[in-house]
Design an enzyme around this catalytic site. Sequence first.
Site, mmCIF file in Angstrom:
data_model
loop_
_atom_site.group_PDB
_atom_site.id
_atom_site.type_symbol
_atom_site.label_atom_id
_atom_site.label_comp_id
_atom_site.label_asym_id
_atom_site.label_seq_id
_atom_site.Cartn_x
_atom_site.Cartn_y
_atom_site.Cartn_z
ATOM 1 N N ASN A 148 58.128 37.872 47.604
ATOM 2 C CA ASN A 148 58.556 36.751 48.436
ATOM 3 C C ASN A 148 57.372 36.284 49.265
ATOM 4 O OD1 ASN A 148 59.968 34.841 49.886
ATOM 5 N ND2 ASN A 148 60.737 36.313 51.391
ATOM 6 N N CYS A 173 43.302 40.772 51.828
ATOM 7 C CA CYS A 173 44.567 41.515 51.881
ATOM 8 C C CYS A 173 44.207 42.963 51.543
ATOM 9 C CB CYS A 173 45.616 40.924 50.931
ATOM 10 S SG CYS A 173 45.069 40.759 49.215
#
Length: 238
Positions: A148, A173
Amino acid sequence: MRDGTPRIEVQLMRMAHQRHQFEIAILSNLYQLSKTTANDEQEAPMCRTIEVAVVDYRDLSPPEVPAPVPGDELSLIPPLNFAMVDNGIFRSGFPDSANFAFLQTLGLRSIICLCPEPYPQANMEFLKAEGIRLFQFGIEGYKEPFVNIPEDTIREALKVVLDVKNHPVLIHCKRGKHRTGCLVGCLRKLQRWCLSSIFDEYQRFAAAKARVSDQRFMELFDIFSLKHLPMSFSCSRR
């Protein structure tokens, strides 16, 4: 016609004789050549002496390599999946202390972290010492089919990327593959890259971990609300 027949026969006989003499000469030459070759082979020695160089294997040990010195080029280790995105924009996986010396060479003003976990203390101390600002946009690193990607979060992160006052900026990330790939892919849409080029770049970093859901997100991402923001870097089409 009768008077000319003996003459023709005589000429044919002479030609046959000449041909026979020529063949004999050729056979004689071949015989002499074969005889000379056989004599040469008999006179040639059956073995030859080969000189062998003596090698001192004690001198073949590899040279000693000095240990890397802090500040030396050998100690400049980039983070995982590091690459330049555009002028003043970089991407990578999560940097650790081994990468700090390399990050210093970039002269960073800011770092965009797309991980939700608290930033490590060692990294925070490095940012403070270097005067680097941290922008953290927490996006959970779920695996398919539960991925998501919040569009609003990506939009806010893009505003930081587009602001040249934050450059040079590093986007990262955990592995520099999915969340970073999505943010960079949306940036490429603003730069008017075609989808095939955007997907090629994404897959180059994600490799076997490429996700269809990420590529679908980049394809459907609406850049209309960001078109009014200035872009002082490259926006060439691909």
